[in-house]
Design a protein around this motif. Structure first.
Motif, PDB file in Angstrom:
ATOM      1  N   ILE A  22       0.514  -1.214  -0.390  1.00  0.00           N
ATOM      2  CA  ILE A  22       0.148  -0.091  -0.185  1.00  0.00           C
ATOM      3  C   ILE A  22       0.801   1.222   0.011  1.00  0.00           C
ATOM      4  O   ILE A  22       0.506   2.121  -0.318  1.00  0.00           O
ATOM      5  CB  ILE A  22      -0.830   0.201   1.541  1.00  0.00           C
ATOM      6  CG1 ILE A  22      -2.340  -0.634   1.318  1.00  0.00           C
ATOM      7  CG2 ILE A  22      -1.425   1.832   1.626  1.00  0.00           C
ATOM      8  CD1 ILE A  22      -2.847  -0.483  -0.184  1.00  0.00           C
ATOM      9  N   ARG A  23       1.980   1.119   1.149  1.00  0.00           N
ATOM     10  CA  ARG A  23       2.894   2.491   0.759  1.00  0.00           C
ATOM     11  C   ARG A  23       3.559   2.841  -0.097  1.00  0.00           C
ATOM     12  O   ARG A  23       3.873   3.616  -0.561  1.00  0.00           O
ATOM     13  CB  ARG A  23       3.533   2.094   2.012  1.00  0.00           C
ATOM     14  CG  ARG A  23       2.852   2.117   3.133  1.00  0.00           C
ATOM     15  CD  ARG A  23       4.197   1.232   4.522  1.00  0.00           C
ATOM     16  NE  ARG A  23       4.229  -0.437   4.539  1.00  0.00           N
ATOM     17  CZ  ARG A  23       5.059  -0.879   4.902  1.00  0.00           C
ATOM     18  NH1 ARG A  23       6.255  -0.604   5.418  1.00  0.00           N
ATOM     19  NH2 ARG A  23       4.772  -1.783   4.895  1.00  0.00           N
ATOM     20  N   VAL A  24       3.826   1.998  -1.355  1.00  0.00           N
ATOM     21  CA  VAL A  24       4.699   2.434  -2.312  1.00  0.00           C
ATOM     22  C   VAL A  24       3.505   2.485  -3.319  1.00  0.00           C
ATOM     23  O   VAL A  24       4.144   3.814  -3.632  1.00  0.00           O
ATOM     24  CB  VAL A  24       4.901   1.207  -2.322  1.00  0.00           C
ATOM     25  CG1 VAL A  24       5.762   1.448  -4.326  1.00  0.00           C
ATOM     26  CG2 VAL A  24       6.522   0.691  -2.049  1.00  0.00           C
ATOM     27  N   PRO A  25       2.663   2.397  -3.879  1.00  0.00           N
ATOM     28  CA  PRO A  25       1.482   2.765  -5.092  1.00  0.00           C
ATOM     29  C   PRO A  25       1.058   4.414  -4.320  1.00  0.00           C
ATOM     30  O   PRO A  25       0.835   5.007  -4.448  1.00  0.00           O
ATOM     31  CB  PRO A  25       0.410   1.883  -5.018  1.00  0.00           C
ATOM     32  CG  PRO A  25       0.818   0.451  -4.578  1.00  0.00           C
ATOM     33  CD  PRO A  25       1.928   0.831  -3.548  1.00  0.00           C
ATOM     34  N   ALA A  26       0.802   4.384  -2.993  1.00  0.00           N
ATOM     35  CA  ALA A  26       0.414   5.404  -2.245  1.00  0.00           C
ATOM     36  C   ALA A  26       0.960   6.793  -2.629  1.00  0.00           C
ATOM     37  O   ALA A  26       1.136   7.636  -3.125  1.00  0.00           O
ATOM     38  CB  ALA A  26       0.273   5.829  -0.435  1.00  0.00           C
ATOM     39  N   SER A  27       3.061   6.374  -2.561  1.00  0.00           N
ATOM     40  CA  SER A  27       4.201   7.145  -2.887  1.00  0.00           C
ATOM     41  C   SER A  27       4.016   7.880  -4.493  1.00  0.00           C
ATOM     42  O   SER A  27       4.135   9.089  -4.592  1.00  0.00           O
ATOM     43  CB  SER A  27       5.402   6.674  -2.384  1.00  0.00           C
ATOM     44  OG  SER A  27       6.239   8.207  -2.679  1.00  0.00           O
ATOM     45  N   TYR A  28       4.025   6.347  -4.862  1.00  0.00           N
ATOM     46  CA  TYR A  28       4.372   6.931  -6.546  1.00  0.00           C
ATOM     47  C   TYR A  28       3.218   7.560  -7.014  1.00  0.00           C
ATOM     48  O   TYR A  28       3.276   8.303  -7.805  1.00  0.00           O
ATOM     49  CB  TYR A  28       3.985   5.425  -7.282  1.00  0.00           C
ATOM     50  CG  TYR A  28       5.481   5.051  -6.931  1.00  0.00           C
ATOM     51  CD1 TYR A  28       6.610   4.923  -6.081  1.00  0.00           C
ATOM     52  CD2 TYR A  28       5.672   3.531  -7.611  1.00  0.00           C
ATOM     53  CE1 TYR A  28       7.767   4.489  -5.894  1.00  0.00           C
ATOM     54  CE2 TYR A  28       6.611   2.859  -7.401  1.00  0.00           C
ATOM     55  CZ  TYR A  28       7.737   3.720  -6.514  1.00  0.00           C
ATOM     56  OH  TYR A  28       9.073   2.616  -6.871  1.00  0.00           O
ATOM     57  N   CYS A  29       1.838   7.256  -6.246  1.00  0.00           N
ATOM     58  CA  CYS A  29       0.390   8.133  -7.140  1.00  0.00           C
ATOM     59  C   CYS A  29       0.032   9.570  -6.115  1.00  0.00           C
ATOM     60  O   CYS A  29      -0.984   9.730  -6.694  1.00  0.00           O
ATOM     61  CB  CYS A  29      -0.355   6.421  -7.202  1.00  0.00           C
ATOM     62  SG  CYS A  29      -0.244   5.740  -8.497  1.00  0.00           S
TER      63      CYS A  29
END
Length: 398
Positions: free
Chosen positions: A135-142
């Motif tokens: 969840i954390r990586v998609p939140a960061s990228y998007c």
């Protein structure tokens, strides 16, 4: 559906499943990652061969059922990296979901489908999972808000396991208040009144150093600005203890051993059905010996103790949510590996200790979003969500 839609959604309705009554989440549109059971629909795990053998689920996962009972609508079942075993957001079978916050770049994984749906405005929130940053990586990228809760705080019943010692139900949203509204429903009852208020924002230089130069430059002002906005005293330390590279390698081994326990038999019985990157990851998981697993778990547990000892109840730890902005799908392999390695060394910290981690969209590198991660002590999930709401300038929730 168009090709882009197929990369984002496996099934979509208007809605696919309507919420019950007019509860606190009435009108909220959910994108549910394809690792959660949705009654009457198959669970696909991001893999067509798995989907072909699947039968309709008889009941919702605990999280899906709880959100529906609160009035949220399930707009659809969103794509995932195969078996949720990736941080990239690509899928060899269904394609790469778009990232409107960083056009032409990956959305991050393995909750890339829900992240893309939310970023595109096709859903208000995404229900996913987070084992090592999904969840954390998609939140960061998007450019989204995301929460990995305390391990075990939200029941994972009806969610496809990857590595149960580290798996969490997790969610993301475009704004802090929607993220917190889901937390009000999913997290254990009880407010934040009994918890000591956060007073200190810790920054560990060895963790910040894991990020790219652009992120390091953006992190200082972003962390200082967040601390000032929240009235926190910033405390910078060289390290919280332990070697980040050793800690990440041990986490990867311990996680891989559990991944093989969960899915190894099916993978072995279905050769050639995985995309290249995930197939290579499963091959490494299959090779983990019992002795390697035991040694790795000892390092993970030591790292957790060190982190807990360094993080007082009234402190939060600030760090980059990812080592850089979203990479291009055809990124140079060496560059892609370096990005993944740096990001994994950052994300495994909360995962190994079972701690909650909030991601706030507070940095930009070359016009691309990068999240600021906030880790706090076990059980402080609601306080973290309130921190996120305050950081957005909206005040405390009623």
């Amino acid at each position: 559906m168009a090709t882009t839609d197929t990369a984002v959604w496996r099934e979509r309705g208007n809605p696919l499943v309507a919420g019950f009554g007019s509860g606190p989440l009435h009108g909220v549109r959910l994108a549910v990652k394809d690792v959660h059971a949705v009654a009457g629909h198959r669970l696909g795990a991001g893999n067509p061969a798995w989907l072909a053998e699947a039968v309709p689920q008889r009941a919702h996962s605990w999280a899906v059922g709880t959100l529906l009972a609160a009035g949220a609508d399930v707009t659809g079942i969103a794509q995932t990296d195969e078996f949720a075993y990736s941080l990239n957001g690509t899928n060899a079978h269904y394609g790469t979901p778009p990232n409107p916050a960083a056009p032409g770049r990956v959305p991050g994984g393995s909750s890339g489908g829900p992240a893309a749906a939310v970023a595109l405005g096709q859903a208000d929130a995404g229900l996913g999972s987070d084992t090592a940053g999904s969840i954390r990586v998609p939140a960061s990228y998007c450019g989204l808000h995301g929460l990995r809760p305390t391990h075990g705080a939200v029941p994972a019943t009806g969610m496809l396991p990857l590595a149960p010692s580290f798996d969490t139900v997790a969610w993301l949203a475009r704004d802090a208040r929607t993220l917190a509204r889901l937390g009000d429903v999913l997290l254990p009852s009880g407010g934040v009144e009994g918890q000591r208020p956060f007073r200190t924002a810790l920054v560990a230089r060895d963790l910040v150093a894991l990020a790219d130069s652009g992120v390091r430059e953006a992190f200082g002002p972003a962390a200082a600005g967040l601390a000032e906005r929240l009235g926190l005293k910033t405390e910078e330390v060289p390290s919280l203890g332990g070697d980040p590279a050793e800690r990440a390698a041990a986490f990867a081994t311990a996680q891989a051993a559990e991944v093989w326990e969960c899915d190894g038999a099916w993978v072995s019985a279905h050769p050639g059905t995985l995309g290249p990157g995930v197939e290579a990851r499963f091959a490494r998981a299959a090779a983990v010996t019992p002795e390697e697993r035991t040694a790795a778990e000892e390092v993970v547990h030591l790292g957790a103790r060190e982190l807990l000892a360094a993080l007082p109840d009234d402190a939060v730890l600030l760090l980059p949510a990812a080592s850089g902005p979203a990479p291009l799908p055809d990124e140079d392999s060496a560059r892609k590996a370096a990005t993944r390695q740096g990001t994994f060394r950052l994300t495994c910290l909360a995962s190994g200790a079972g701690l909650p981690c909030l991601v706030l969209p507070r940095m930009s590198v070359d016009g691309l979003p990068v999240g600021l991660a906030v880790i706090a002590g076990r059980g402080s999930d609601r306080a973290l969500l309130d921190l996120g709401v305050r950081s957005a300038g909206r005040g405390l929730r009623p």
